[in-house]
Design a protein around this motif. Structure first.
Motif, short mmCIF file in Angstrom:
data_model
loop_
_atom_site.label_atom_id
_atom_site.label_comp_id
_atom_site.label_asym_id
_atom_site.label_seq_id
_atom_site.Cartn_x
_atom_site.Cartn_y
_atom_site.Cartn_z
N UNK A 358 0.93 -1.40 0.07
CA UNK A 358 0.23 -0.08 -0.04
C UNK A 358 0.78 1.44 0.20
N UNK A 359 2.02 1.27 0.70
CA UNK A 359 2.85 2.57 0.82
C UNK A 359 3.38 2.62 -0.45
N UNK A 360 3.76 1.61 -1.11
CA UNK A 360 4.50 1.84 -2.54
C UNK A 360 3.43 2.42 -3.49
N UNK A 361 2.20 2.07 -3.08
CA UNK A 361 1.02 2.55 -4.25
C UNK A 361 0.87 3.97 -3.87
N UNK A 362 1.02 4.30 -2.69
CA UNK A 362 0.64 5.81 -2.21
C UNK A 362 1.66 6.68 -2.77
N UNK A 363 2.95 6.23 -2.67
CA UNK A 363 4.07 6.94 -3.27
C UNK A 363 3.87 7.14 -4.88
N UNK A 364 3.14 6.48 -5.59
CA UNK A 364 3.08 6.67 -6.88
C UNK A 364 1.74 7.48 -7.21
N UNK A 365 0.58 7.10 -6.41
CA UNK A 365 -0.76 7.65 -6.54
C UNK A 365 -1.30 8.18 -5.40
N UNK A 366 -1.36 9.44 -5.11
CA UNK A 366 -1.90 9.71 -3.69
C UNK A 366 -3.45 9.75 -3.72
N UNK A 367 -3.98 8.53 -3.33
CA UNK A 367 -5.21 8.15 -3.19
C UNK A 367 -5.60 8.22 -1.64
N UNK A 368 -6.46 9.18 -1.37
CA UNK A 368 -6.55 9.09 0.33
C UNK A 368 -7.19 7.83 0.50
N UNK A 369 -7.74 7.10 0.14
CA UNK A 369 -8.60 5.81 0.57
C UNK A 369 -7.31 4.79 1.02
N UNK A 370 -6.27 5.08 0.12
CA UNK A 370 -5.16 4.16 0.38
C UNK A 370 -4.51 4.63 1.76
N UNK A 371 -4.72 5.90 2.33
CA UNK A 371 -3.73 6.15 3.27
C UNK A 371 -4.67 5.60 4.46
N UNK A 372 -6.02 5.70 4.17
CA UNK A 372 -7.14 5.07 5.22
C UNK A 372 -6.67 3.45 5.67
N UNK A 373 -6.53 2.89 4.28
CA UNK A 373 -6.12 1.52 4.11
C UNK A 373 -5.05 1.17 4.93
N UNK A 374 -4.15 1.81 4.62
CA UNK A 374 -2.55 1.64 5.40
C UNK A 374 -2.88 1.71 7.07
N UNK A 375 -3.56 2.88 7.38
CA UNK A 375 -3.82 2.99 8.83
C UNK A 375 -4.72 1.81 9.29
N UNK A 376 -5.54 1.46 8.61
CA UNK A 376 -6.59 0.31 8.99
C UNK A 376 -5.77 -1.08 9.28
N UNK A 377 -4.78 -1.32 8.16
CA UNK A 377 -3.81 -2.63 8.22
C UNK A 377 -3.17 -2.62 9.50
N UNK A 378 -2.33 -1.45 9.83
CA UNK A 378 -1.48 -1.07 10.74
C UNK A 378 -2.33 -1.48 12.19
N UNK A 379 -3.33 -0.84 12.30
CA UNK A 379 -4.20 -0.74 13.47
C UNK A 379 -4.59 -2.42 13.72
#
Lengths: 410, 168
Positions: A358-379
């Motif tokens: 997910x973080x690799x994807x965020x680095x290429x396309x800033x999709x706010x949903x991916x940031x939420x997804x990353x936070x979700x996986x971490x938690x």
């Protein structure tokens, strides 16, 4: 103030046995073996308030008291795995002040009745292990290690054991598995090492810096040590300062100085005098702290750093300035933990894999949903793994996204 | 030549470190020893260590696979392992690695066409205040090289070539 641990900075050539002896070396060990009962040694360390310097901050004397006296033999293991990104203090101790460290191993061994101790070094410390082997041989020759020490019945041998590249082996039970000749994967705890450790026998595992405190505590007394530092955290600590500072390096300070003292005093401030942005006080496994005035004026001890929503841990202070994006910082920490997850617990193994994707994807396309997804996986990873690695992997991710939201926008 | 023929004294010293009933503990130091000459652990060494310690070859292979410093395949005679973790990266390690690879005409993880030098990005080496830095893994074991530049690294590689595979 003169150094307690980095004494080579005050006393040239203290890494030779003659200079170490001339400066009171081995007196504490000799005195303990001849004149003190093992439990008296433990009591002095307990009363000094010394807490583990590897990261967890557990009271050292109490750990020694937990040793199961119905099960023998006992072992002492020094944790010299030093693999947390940002930590580089134990290598300096072992290279520059090795006898004080080894005397600490010897005192711990006497206190818990161990006749064999192992120093577990990360495999990359190949040269350090060779150097320690020479120092151990010199101690044997001088009569400070071996059979029937100082005319008593007490015998002790110290051995080095090299790892081979695995962060997880800094976790104490993974480390013990590794000495046993296995893959370094953590055990279920409890039982803890003082009841079930190396080869299933009671074992004390202490960090190098922790043990290096012990000789001076024994010779100068618990009250002397307690008089240094703060009420919460007694004594001195080596702060490994790295990142965007002018003068990175190890700094030994009494607990009670501030982040500002460390970063702007000892460290000379930020490169090119840029504004400071964030601090990671405990290496890559640390929470990210917003480096505002309140944080910079916070006292460096275990309890005070906790008020900032972070742990002091091993005091590996990584400094981040305004040229650095927190999104990039967490991509670095995720990459590290993905590589170092041992694979035993599913949430850590799979969670780190997905966080990296997910973080690799965020680095290429800033999709706010991916940031939420990353936070979700971490938690979802938190609180679900056998050891702390699964937890550590999420700290920078969660605090980075929550405390630096502007860095995760397109 | 077998390990027992090549390193009889070293093997005895390694085994003496551990209780005889726990000789399996010797597996990691024996693997380090086996790797010294060739830069990787070959099948014969695995078989020999397995027989000596009375464990299976599969277990040995799983240990080689788990720990990053063991290799089961030959690569460059000299491995240059650059730390690119966060603290080093904050002090220019990523650029150093890219520049070094550019100079050598390879990508990270690749070996030079003459088979001599492999450059890899590795995890934290506990020398964060001395970045850019790397370790070399070769026939001398492992050595640290700190405060490095591409120029100093190229000198080291040239010296390595001149000295028949010894880092000087």
């Amino acid at each position: 103030m003169t150094h307690v641990l980095l004494r080579h900075r005050d006393i040239p050539n203290i890494n030779t046995i003659d200079v170490y002896k001339k400066n009171g070396g081995f007196e504490a060990f000799k005195n303990a073996v001849i004149k003190m009962k093992p439990e008296e040694v433990t009591n002095v360390v307990k009363n000094s308030g010394l807490r583990g310097r590897g990261g967890a901050g557990f009271p050292t004397g109490m750990k020694w008291q937990f040793m199961d006296n119905k099960n023998w033999p006992h072992y002492v293991v020094a944790n010299a795995d030093e693999s947390e990104p940002g930590t580089f203090k134990d290598r300096e101790i072992m290279e520059q002040n090795p006898f004080q460290f080894l005397e600490g191993v010897a005192l711990a061994s006497y206190a818990v009745g161990a006749n064999a101790a192992y120093v577990y070094l990360r495999g990359e410390f190949w040269q350090v292990a060779k150097f320690l082997d020479e120092k151990i041989a010199e101690m044997e020759e001088a009569g400070f290690l071996g059979d029937k020490l100082f005319g008593t019945d007490y015998s002790l041998r110290i051995y080095t054991h090299l790892g081979a590249g695995a962060y997880i082996c800094g976790e104490e039970t993974a480390l013990l598995e590794s000495i046993e000749g296995k893959r370094g994967q953590p055990r279920v705890r409890p039982p803890f090492p003082p009841s079930f450790g190396l080869y299933g026998k009671p074992t004390v595992v202490n960090n190098v810096e922790t043990l290096t405190n012990v000789p001076l505590i024994l010779s100068k007394g618990a009250d002397w040590y307690k008089s240094i530092g703060t009420a919460d955290s007694a004594g001195v600590k080596i702060f490994s300062l790295s990142g965007r500072v002018k003068k990175p390096g190890n700094y030994e300070l009494p607990f009670g100085k501030t982040f500002r003292d460390l970063i702007y005093g000892e460290g000379g401030g930020i490169i090119d005098d840029r504004p400071i942005k964030a601090i990671m006080p405990a290496g890559a496994s640390s929470s990210l702290i917003v480096a505002d005035d309140k944080a910079l004026d916070t006292i460096l001890d275990y309890a005070s750093v906790r008020t900032l929503g972070a742990d002091l841990g091993s005091a590996s202070v990584i400094v981040i300035d305004d040229t650095v994006s927190i999104e990039w910082v967490i991509s670095k920490t995720i990459h590290f933990f993905k590589h170092e997850s041992c694979g035993k617990c599913t949430p850590c193994r799979e969670g780190n894999h997905w966080m990296l994707s997910v973080v690799n994807r965020i680095e290429h396309h800033h999709n706010p949903e991916d940031v939420e997804l990353l936070l979700n996986v971490a938690k979802q990873m938190q609180g679900k793994c056998l050891c702390a690695l699964g937890e550590f992997a999420t700290m920078a991710v969660v605090t980075g996204i929550e405390r630096f939201p502007q860095d995760f926008k397109a | 030549m077998s390990l027992a023929e090549k390193y009889p004294k070293e093997i005895r010293q390694i085994l003496a470190k551990y209780p005889p009933e726990h000789k399996r503990s010797a597996v990691m130091p024996l693997l380090h020893l086996a790797q010294l000459q060739e830069g990787h652990v070959d099948r014969h060494a695995m078989q020999e260590i397995a027989a000596l310690l009375e464990i299976t070859e599969t277990e040995i292979a799983s240990i080689i696979g788990f720990y990053t410093l063991y290799h089961d395949k030959p690569e460059g005679k000299l491995r240059i392992q650059v730390c690119t973790d966060l603290p080093c990266a904050l002090r220019g390690a990523d650029k150093f690695l890219a520049d070094l690879c550019g100079k050598l005409g390879i990508q990270p993880g690749e070996t030079t066409p003459d088979g001599l030098v492999t450059v890899e990005a590795v995890m934290c080496l506990a020398a964060c205040d001395k970045a850019p830095m790397f370790q070399t893994q070769g026939t001398n074991g492992i050595e640290y090289h700190e405060h490095m530049t591409v120029e100093k690294t190229m000198e080291l590689i040239d010296g390595f070539k001149k000295n028949d595979g010894e880092v000087k």
